[in-house]
Design an enzyme around this catalytic site. Structure first.
Site, mmCIF file in Angstrom:
data_model
loop_
_atom_site.group_PDB
_atom_site.id
_atom_site.type_symbol
_atom_site.label_atom_id
_atom_site.label_comp_id
_atom_site.label_asym_id
_atom_site.label_seq_id
_atom_site.Cartn_x
_atom_site.Cartn_y
_atom_site.Cartn_z
ATOM 1 N N LYS A 1 0.793 -1.369 -0.144
ATOM 2 C CA LYS A 1 0.093 -0.032 -0.037
ATOM 3 C C LYS A 1 0.845 1.121 0.016
ATOM 4 O O LYS A 1 2.071 1.113 0.330
ATOM 5 C CB LYS A 1 -1.077 -0.005 1.311
ATOM 6 C CG LYS A 1 -2.095 0.871 1.054
ATOM 7 C CD LYS A 1 -3.200 0.222 0.312
ATOM 8 C CE LYS A 1 -4.339 0.890 0.064
ATOM 9 N NZ LYS A 1 -5.602 0.280 -0.512
HETATM 10 P P1 NAD Z 1 -12.849 7.857 -2.840
HETATM 11 O O1 NAD Z 1 -12.065 9.364 -2.621
HETATM 12 O O2 NAD Z 1 -13.400 8.019 -4.455
HETATM 13 O O3 NAD Z 1 -14.407 8.403 -2.357
HETATM 14 C C1 NAD Z 1 -14.267 8.431 -0.870
HETATM 15 C C2 NAD Z 1 -15.774 8.861 -0.489
HETATM 16 O O4 NAD Z 1 -15.841 8.742 1.089
HETATM 17 C C3 NAD Z 1 -16.120 10.309 -0.649
HETATM 18 O O5 NAD Z 1 -17.544 10.413 -0.942
HETATM 19 C C4 NAD Z 1 -15.591 11.289 0.648
HETATM 20 O O6 NAD Z 1 -16.499 12.250 0.682
HETATM 21 C C5 NAD Z 1 -16.212 10.029 1.473
HETATM 22 N N1 NAD Z 1 -15.565 10.497 2.871
HETATM 23 C C6 NAD Z 1 -14.431 10.751 3.347
HETATM 24 N N2 NAD Z 1 -14.354 10.666 4.714
HETATM 25 C C7 NAD Z 1 -15.668 10.483 4.999
HETATM 26 C C8 NAD Z 1 -16.229 10.589 6.454
HETATM 27 N N3 NAD Z 1 -15.301 10.669 7.509
HETATM 28 N N4 NAD Z 1 -17.300 10.081 6.573
HETATM 29 C C9 NAD Z 1 -18.098 9.888 5.558
HETATM 30 N N5 NAD Z 1 -17.630 9.852 4.083
HETATM 31 C C10 NAD Z 1 -16.265 10.136 3.984
HETATM 32 O O7 NAD Z 1 -12.417 6.688 -2.510
HETATM 33 P P2 NAD Z 1 -12.932 5.161 -2.872
HETATM 34 O O8 NAD Z 1 -11.714 4.861 -4.010
HETATM 35 O O9 NAD Z 1 -14.275 4.975 -3.280
HETATM 36 O O10 NAD Z 1 -12.354 4.410 -1.630
HETATM 37 C C11 NAD Z 1 -13.262 4.119 -0.495
HETATM 38 C C12 NAD Z 1 -12.958 2.918 0.190
HETATM 39 O O11 NAD Z 1 -12.985 1.782 -0.311
HETATM 40 C C13 NAD Z 1 -11.569 3.207 0.859
HETATM 41 O O12 NAD Z 1 -11.378 2.442 2.275
HETATM 42 C C14 NAD Z 1 -10.724 2.286 -0.005
HETATM 43 O O13 NAD Z 1 -9.479 1.871 0.638
HETATM 44 C C15 NAD Z 1 -11.509 1.401 -0.321
HETATM 45 N N6 NAD Z 1 -11.016 0.591 -1.670
HETATM 46 C C16 NAD Z 1 -11.170 1.306 -2.904
HETATM 47 C C17 NAD Z 1 -10.663 0.690 -3.904
HETATM 48 C C18 NAD Z 1 -10.760 1.021 -5.364
HETATM 49 O O14 NAD Z 1 -10.685 0.330 -6.402
HETATM 50 N N7 NAD Z 1 -10.889 2.437 -5.293
HETATM 51 C C19 NAD Z 1 -10.491 -0.945 -3.954
HETATM 52 C C20 NAD Z 1 -10.521 -1.718 -2.879
HETATM 53 C C21 NAD Z 1 -10.999 -0.846 -1.625
#
Ligand code: NAD
Length: 410
Positions: free
Chosen positions: A102
């Site tokens: 990561k």
């Molecule tokens: P992103 O940045 O696209 O979106 C994050 C979202 O969470 C946004 O809507 C933001 O406003 C919201 N957010 C941030 N802090 C917050 C809080 N304190 N309370 C409520 N909402 C909050 O990120 P993403 O790519 O959608 O990733 C989200 C999660 O999924 C993370 O934990 C990431 O590790 C996990 N994840 C992502 C992927 C991927 O392919 N992008 C793959 C596996 C896991």
């Protein structure tokens, strides 16, 4: 308990079931390598600001290190360490030939100009590039990063080492990205939920759903669930929760948010405070934002009987223990959000072969791999009478142990 201690807690549960030796536990409780770099940037006001960047490689036993890059103000070494370990078990559980890693930069991307964001992406990637490689370590997007960030990173690497599209996944399709990658994590969450309800002989379309986080993962999960006929009653972002007990118009919210607004400014009239999403009356809760949001302070308020960990590590070990004992079902992160890393694997193989797959091929293979992993979890859960998380870790850890034994490490 720190974030890294939490991920070790779940690993040690599996280690006990597998009767691993203390030496083996010590080997896998820590990452193989941790890199902390400065990311100095000349800001638009001509001042130099130094950001902190990290890349942690947990285990390469099963193949090149693999894991996303997060741009978020709370990124620190402890968080990156925990997330790197999760990736090791995730890639092993879904049986893609990668290890776990990561990375991240401690920065709030929403405060940067476009050119500052580009500078940070390029400088960070250049500064960690000596431990990366198409057959060594292959980053991807995570919170706060996206296709464009990956394009800049690929370009920065190419300037130093020659054109290498396979150095990152989650790139734009025009630069060698894969069909289906952007939607893959959210789509995978829905595939796992569908499969789980089929396993129970229940109809997913009858369920009401609340989703925390309306970014890449939460938005696609909401879209596919509402297309299946489920009632998505609430979604939230960093600004607010929007709620409608008759179901939200996801397409309209999606248009508003992709045009740059926050949910608090949306046209929905029932706007609640940010964390209200977690305790609403619904059947399924999908945390899809940050880690540790369901914890000792609030686990009792969760009303949903099924929680799907679309985010990484959204439930602390304390809350996990109590929710499980209460009878709540938790579909664990290393299974539920593995769609992203599976399609990243497809992207990487397409880059190596320079041969492209259609969206249908990608989604068909994605479904197959997720069904296999989920079926194995359901089987081990039943055979050993353990939780789905324990089953998922059991399978992932066992595969890594096998690779370590065959390589002669243990
Ligand atoms: P992103 O940045 O696209 O979106 C994050 C979202 O969470 C946004 O809507 C933001 O406003 C919201 N957010 C941030 N802090 C917050 C809080 N304190 N309370 C409520 N909402 C909050 O990120 P993403 O790519 O959608 O990733 C989200 C999660 O999924 C993370 O934990 C990431 O590790 C996990 N994840 C992502 C992927 C991927 O392919 N992008 C793959 C596996 C896991």
């Amino acid at each position: 308990m720190s974030f890294a201690e939490s991920s070790n807690y779940f690993f040690k549960q599996a280690a006990d079931l597998l009767e691993l030796s203390e030496d083996t536990i010590a080997l896998l409780s820590q990452p193989y390598r941790e890199l902390h770099v400065q990311v100095p940037i000349k800001m638009h006001n001509n001042q130099t600001k130094v950001f902190q960047g990290f890349r942690v490689q947990h285990s390469g036993a099963r193949g090149p290190y693999k894991g996303g890059i997060r741009f978020h103000p709370e990124v620190d070494l402890d968080e990156v360490r925990a997330l790197a370990q999760l990736m090791t078990w995730k890639t092993a559980l879904v049986n893609v030939p990668f290890g776990g890693a990561k990375g991240g930069v401690s920065v709030d991307p929403s405060t940067l100009t476009e050119s500052e964001l580009e500078d940070i992406s390029r400088t960070y990637f250049k500064n960690i590039s000596h431990i990366l490689g198409v057959q060594r370590d292959v980053p991807a997007p995570d919170m706060g990063t996206n296709e464009q960030t990956m394009a800049w990173m690929m370009d920065a690497y190419g300037a130093k080492f020659g054109h290498s599209p396979g150095i990152v996944t989650g790139k734009p399709i025009a630069l060698g990205g894969s069909e289906g990658r952007t939607a893959a994590t959210g789509y995978g969450v829905v595939i796992i939920l569908k499969h789980y309800y089929k396993h129970l002989n229940k109809d997913l379309a009858d369920q009401s759903i609340a989703i925390q986080g309306f970014g890449n993962v939460g938005m696609y999960a909401a879209k596919y669930l509402s297309e299946l006929g489920c009632k998505v009653v609430a979604v939230s972002d960093v600004s607010a929760t929007v709620y409608n007990e008759d179901g939200l118009d996801i397409e309209s919210l999606q248009n508003q948010v992709t045009n740059g607004s926050f949910l608090q400014d949306s046209s929905e009239n029932n706007i609640l405070e940010r964390d209200a999403v977690l305790s609403l009356n619904c059947d399924i809760l999908i945390p899809a934002a940050i880690g540790g949001v369901i914890n000792s302070n609030n686990w009792k308020n969760i009303q949903a009987s099924v929680i799907v960990e679309a985010a990484n590590a959204p439930i602390t070990p304390f809350a996990d223990y109590h929710l499980h004992n209460r009878g709540s079902v938790i579909l664990p992160d290393i299974l539920a959000n593995a769609g992203g890393v599976i399609v990243s694997y497809f992207e990487w193989t397409q880059n190596i072969q320079q041969h492209w797959w259609s969206l249908e091929e990608v989604n068909q293979e994605l479904e197959k791999m997720l069904y296999n992993a989920a079926d194995e979890c359901f089987r081990i859960q039943k055979d050993k009478n353990i939780s789905l998380r324990e089953a998922a870790y059991f399978i992932g850890v066992q595969r890594v142990i096998k690779a370590l034994e065959l390589r002669g490490f243990i």
